[in-house]
Design an enzyme around this catalytic site. Structure first.
Site, mmCIF file in Angstrom:
data_model
loop_
_atom_site.group_PDB
_atom_site.id
_atom_site.type_symbol
_atom_site.label_atom_id
_atom_site.label_comp_id
_atom_site.label_asym_id
_atom_site.label_seq_id
_atom_site.Cartn_x
_atom_site.Cartn_y
_atom_site.Cartn_z
ATOM 1 N N HIS A 1 0.787 -1.130 0.145
ATOM 2 C CA HIS A 1 0.008 -0.006 0.048
ATOM 3 C C HIS A 1 1.010 1.319 0.033
ATOM 4 C CE1 HIS A 1 -3.817 -2.106 1.972
ATOM 5 N NE2 HIS A 1 -3.122 -2.873 0.909
ATOM 6 N N GLU B 1 0.988 3.948 1.904
ATOM 7 C CA GLU B 1 1.872 4.109 3.186
ATOM 8 C C GLU B 1 2.772 3.310 3.722
ATOM 9 O OE1 GLU B 1 -2.797 5.119 3.308
ATOM 10 O OE2 GLU B 1 -1.546 3.368 2.198
ATOM 11 N N CYS C 1 -5.759 2.009 5.851
ATOM 12 C CA CYS C 1 -6.494 0.869 6.247
ATOM 13 C C CYS C 1 -5.528 0.389 7.642
ATOM 14 C CB CYS C 1 -6.347 -0.141 5.138
ATOM 15 S SG CYS C 1 -4.512 -0.826 5.375
ATOM 16 N N CYS D 1 -2.018 -0.088 7.427
ATOM 17 C CA CYS D 1 -1.157 0.870 7.451
ATOM 18 C C CYS D 1 -1.214 1.708 8.545
ATOM 19 C CB CYS D 1 -1.575 1.880 6.073
ATOM 20 S SG CYS D 1 -1.382 0.940 4.366
#
Length: 151
Positions: free
Chosen positions: A50, A52, A80, A83
């Site tokens: 992801h 991040e 999420c 993250c």
């Protein structure tokens, strides 16, 4: 400087290059941009890539530390649970985001199953099994402390 725009621009470039979906992040320290990235899930065939996570990994490598407590992250979407965990582990204490988890859900990118699992609302998502009586695993703690006392 528009740190969110940097994340948006990185995201568009990432999508155009088939690196990942519509998510990006910028990490800043003292008005210095450390990284501006898109997610790289498709490029890396990595469900943990992801934006991040990619940003945290790259910022840590760049700074030579896992401590990003003096940094701020700008994410194009509400992070999420995975993250958020990485953000907290890295020490970052401030997150700016635009789109929400509901926006992501409406566009086919849902993390609601993770959120429901973590709140205990839905335990069917993952079966957790505690393995008992493993001295070799217990030894890992002793070994960790032993090698860190030598330093």
């Amino acid at each position: 400087m528009d740190y969110m725009k940097m994340a948006v621009d990185a995201t568009i470039e990432g999508m155009d290059n088939k690196h990942g979906g519509p998510f990006g992040a910028t990490i800043v320290r003292d008005d210095e941009v450390l990284v501006a990235v898109s997610n790289t899930m498709m490029k890396d065939t990595d469900p943990s890539a992801h934006a991040e996570m990619v940003a945290i990994r790259e910022a840590c490598k760049k700074l030579g530390t896992m401590d990003l407590s003096d940094c701020v992250i700008y994410a194009t979407c509400e992070p999420c649970p995975m993250c958020v965990g990485a953000i907290i582990w890295s020490g970052i204490k401030e997150v700016h985001y635009c789109s929400t988890k509901d926006d992501a859900h409406e566009n086919g990118f849902t993390d609601l199953h993770l959120r429901k699992y973590l709140t205990g609302e839905d335990e069917s998502v993952l079966k957790m099994i505690k393995v008992k009586d493993r001295d070799d695993c217990d030894y890992l703690w002793e070994h960790f402390h032993k090698i860190n006392e030598m330093k």
